[in-house]
Scaffold this motif. Structure first.
Motif, mmCIF file in Angstrom:
data_model
loop_
_atom_site.group_PDB
_atom_site.id
_atom_site.type_symbol
_atom_site.label_atom_id
_atom_site.label_comp_id
_atom_site.label_asym_id
_atom_site.label_seq_id
_atom_site.Cartn_x
_atom_site.Cartn_y
_atom_site.Cartn_z
ATOM 1 N N LEU A 172 26.511 9.170 6.886
ATOM 2 C CA LEU A 172 25.868 10.283 6.172
ATOM 3 C C LEU A 172 26.625 10.597 4.881
ATOM 4 N N THR A 209 25.867 8.221 2.284
ATOM 5 C CA THR A 209 24.529 8.372 1.711
ATOM 6 C C THR A 209 24.538 9.313 0.518
ATOM 7 N N ILE A 210 25.504 10.237 0.507
ATOM 8 C CA ILE A 210 25.556 11.199 -0.592
ATOM 9 C C ILE A 210 26.089 10.521 -1.848
ATOM 10 N N PRO A 211 25.309 10.540 -2.930
ATOM 11 C CA PRO A 211 25.712 9.844 -4.147
ATOM 12 C C PRO A 211 27.056 10.351 -4.678
ATOM 13 N N SER A 212 27.841 9.431 -5.250
ATOM 14 C CA SER A 212 29.173 9.803 -5.726
ATOM 15 C C SER A 212 29.095 10.868 -6.819
ATOM 16 N N LEU A 213 28.084 10.747 -7.690
ATOM 17 C CA LEU A 213 27.950 11.734 -8.761
ATOM 18 C C LEU A 213 27.776 13.139 -8.197
ATOM 19 N N VAL A 214 27.030 13.222 -7.081
ATOM 20 C CA VAL A 214 26.813 14.517 -6.450
ATOM 21 C C VAL A 214 28.142 15.073 -5.940
ATOM 22 N N LEU A 236 30.219 16.662 -8.492
ATOM 23 C CA LEU A 236 29.757 17.979 -8.933
ATOM 24 C C LEU A 236 29.890 19.050 -7.857
ATOM 25 N N ILE A 237 29.875 18.646 -6.581
ATOM 26 C CA ILE A 237 29.940 19.631 -5.499
ATOM 27 C C ILE A 237 31.391 19.992 -5.172
ATOM 28 N N TYR A 252 34.578 8.726 -0.216
ATOM 29 C CA TYR A 252 33.690 7.568 -0.209
ATOM 30 C C TYR A 252 34.333 6.372 0.474
ATOM 31 N N LEU A 278 19.198 3.521 -1.680
ATOM 32 C CA LEU A 278 20.161 4.623 -1.776
ATOM 33 C C LEU A 278 21.025 4.479 -3.024
ATOM 34 N N ALA A 335 21.080 7.037 -6.207
ATOM 35 C CA ALA A 335 22.334 7.646 -6.634
ATOM 36 C C ALA A 335 22.604 7.356 -8.100
ATOM 37 N N ALA A 357 22.042 18.161 -8.638
ATOM 38 C CA ALA A 357 22.885 17.271 -7.827
ATOM 39 C C ALA A 357 22.517 17.383 -6.349
ATOM 40 N N ILE A 358 22.282 18.637 -5.904
ATOM 41 C CA ILE A 358 21.899 18.840 -4.505
ATOM 42 C C ILE A 358 20.557 18.158 -4.219
ATOM 43 N N VAL A 410 19.432 15.469 -5.714
ATOM 44 C CA VAL A 410 19.662 14.013 -5.630
ATOM 45 C C VAL A 410 20.099 13.655 -4.212
ATOM 46 N N ALA A 411 21.026 14.446 -3.663
ATOM 47 C CA ALA A 411 21.497 14.185 -2.302
ATOM 48 C C ALA A 411 20.347 14.328 -1.305
ATOM 49 N N ALA A 441 18.119 11.349 -1.529
ATOM 50 C CA ALA A 441 18.731 10.173 -0.896
ATOM 51 C C ALA A 441 18.570 10.249 0.618
ATOM 52 N N LEU A 442 18.867 11.425 1.185
ATOM 53 C CA LEU A 442 18.768 11.568 2.637
ATOM 54 C C LEU A 442 17.329 11.400 3.110
ATOM 55 N N ASP A 501 16.217 7.747 2.915
ATOM 56 C CA ASP A 501 16.805 6.996 4.018
ATOM 57 C C ASP A 501 16.023 7.242 5.303
#
Lengths: 219, 273
Positions: A60, A63-68, A71-72, A94, B185, B189, B224-225, B227-228, B231-232, B235
């Motif tokens: 999981l 799955t979260i993009p590195s760019l995100v 920023l988070i 990552y 994915l 991203a 950004a949220i 985008v996540a 992606a989820l 998937d």
């Protein structure tokens, strides 16, 4: 090509300092990632109940993009977005996410007979893990780490999108020049490739040196 | 960033302050600078890139896996592509190629006038990101098919093409699908960086605009949220598609058969990760 050289010599002090940032951002997250992933992977391997939550949790995260993550994380860590530390932590998360599953599966792939033999020889379970199981898992863990470090270097370049100062700055310079310049972008792509290649080579050598029995069998 | 203006003027002493308000204010979702528009572009770009990459990687992987020829070359190529600094190559290809692309005079479906010059480099470069997982998983999936199964198919009188289509492909499908999933994915991203180039949209647009100001701001973090979240959900959807198209005999849901699960190679497992 000559213009690429000229660009390099005209900007070498900038480029050298960016190179250092890129070098440690490219390597450190994977090193720390591996150090964290080994105990986590062991936990997932050793306790059946721990495998699904650890491995799917890692999946999981991956799955979260590195760019995100870039920023988070500042909201969680209190870092500045453009702080290299912020990028380093994101890339470490990552690397852990990628390597946990590799470690768990690599440990599980070590022959049960070998482990039983080690126990019979009087190894304690800790000794058996450190001296037998982990070394035998090196080829698979190593292959995963090579993938992780090469992708990690590539992800460092993505961090330039939000403006973290490192070699990726060359790409921004290429783009932001009044008339777009090709040389800095060419130089940047070459340097990133070289870094990834050199790190991959270092890992390959380290794996070879730490698994001498593999060559003994082959010859 | 007219849409986010009202929210941004609130000085946030907490990093995430205002993000919730931003995401729940309907005016931020609609209109030409709205999240729906960005989300739509993000999905369209991703779909085009993944389809183009699959059109190249799937046939190549099937041929390599079926014939067993060129595996070393393909594996090396896929590993080399992993080292591509995506952002850098995107800028390089754009700076070098875009002056050579004629500007389109009209809007093309989803692209504003002139955006072709930026869109072609995006497709070319992100394709390189999507090809390795599809390619390696496809040939590894075909290679992992039990040789006895393949021989049995031949023995029944199937030709090479039939064996590939009716036996090897269905058995390799779970692995091929996970290759497609990780490719999708990665593209979702990374297509976020597309709006670094002029005229391109997608959820990276608020991020690119926000990156100029050193701190975080609600549109940037909100995007950004999303985008996540995208992606989820992608998937999840592909997981569902996989369940629907993989034969129950192969996935083991028909009845548990430990023998039928294919054994993915290390390489394949890594790309699946």
């Amino acid at each position: 090509m000559t213009s690429v050289w000229h660009y390099f010599f005209d900007h070498r002090s900038d480029i050298t300092s960016w190179l250092y940032t890129t070098l440690w951002l490219g390597a450190l997250p994977v090193v720390i990632g591996l150090v964290v992933a080994i105990p986590l992977g062991w936990l997932a391997y050793r306790y059946r109940w721990a495998y699904p939550p650890i491995v799917s949790g890692a999946g999981l995260l991956y799955t979260i993009p590195s760019l995100v993550l870039f920023l988070i994380l500042p909201g969680i860590l209190g870092t500045k977005i453009l702080d290299p530390l912020n990028v380093a932590v994101a890339l470490t998360i990552y690397a852990i996410a990628l390597l946990v599953r590799v470690v768990a599966d690599a440990l599980a792939a070590v022959s049960q007979d070998t482990l039983a033999a080690a126990t019979a020889m009087g190894f304690t379970s800790w000794q058996r893990f450190i001296k037998v199981q982990l070394p035998l898992a090196i080829p698979v863990i190593g292959a995963g780490t090579r993938v992780a470090i090469v992708s990690n270097v590539s992800l460092v370049s993505v961090a330039s999108f939000i403006g973290v100062i490192q070699l990726g700055q060359l790409f921004r310079d290429s783009f932001n020049a009044p008339t777009h310049q090709i040389p800095p972008a060419v130089l940047g792509v070459i340097l990133f490739f070289v870094i990834a290649f050199v790190y991959d080579l270092i890992l390959l050598l380290a794996i070879r040196l730490s698994t001498p029995w593999q060559r003994a069998v082959r010859s | 960033m007219a849409a986010g203006g009202a929210v941004m003027s609130v000085v946030a002493d907490n990093y995430f302050d205002g993000v919730g308000t931003f995401l729940t204010t309907s005016s931020n979702w609609w209109g030409p600078d709205g999240l729906v528009h960005y989300l739509r572009d993000h999905v369209i770009y991703t779909a085009i890139i993944v389809v183009v990459a699959a059109l190249i990687a799937l046939p190549a992987g099937l041929v390599v896996g079926h014939t067993g020829r060129g595996i070393v070359l393909v594996a090396g190529l896929a590993n080399g592509l992993r080292a591509v600094p995506t952002f850098g190559l995107l800028v390089l290809v754009y700076v070098w190629l875009s002056p050579k692309i004629p500007i389109n005079r009209h809007d093309v479906l989803f692209l504003p006038r002139g955006a072709v010059r930026a869109f072609v480099p995006v497709v070319l470069v992100l394709m390189l990101l999507a090809i390795p997982p599809i390619l390696t998983n496809t040939y590894a999936g075909i290679q992992a098919v039990d040789p006895q199964t393949r021989d049995a198919a031949r023995g029944m009188g199937m030709r090479g093409g039939q064996v590939l289509r009716m036996v090897e492909l269905p058995i390799a499908l779970p692995l091929i699908m996970s290759g497609l999933r990780s490719a999708t994915l990665q593209v979702i991203a990374t297509v976020t960086i597309a709006p670094f180039l002029p005229l391109l949209g997608g959820l990276g647009r608020p991020i690119a605009d926000g990156a100029e100001s050193a701190g975080g701001n609600p549109p940037m973090i909100g995007a950004a949220i999303l985008v996540a979240a995208l992606a989820l959900s992608a998937d999840g959807v592909l997981n569902l598609v996989q369940r629907l198209i993989v034969s129950p005999g192969v996935s083991g849901r028909f009845r548990s058969q430990p023998g039928v699960t294919t054994a993915p190679t290390v390489e394949a497992q890594l790309t699946v990760a």
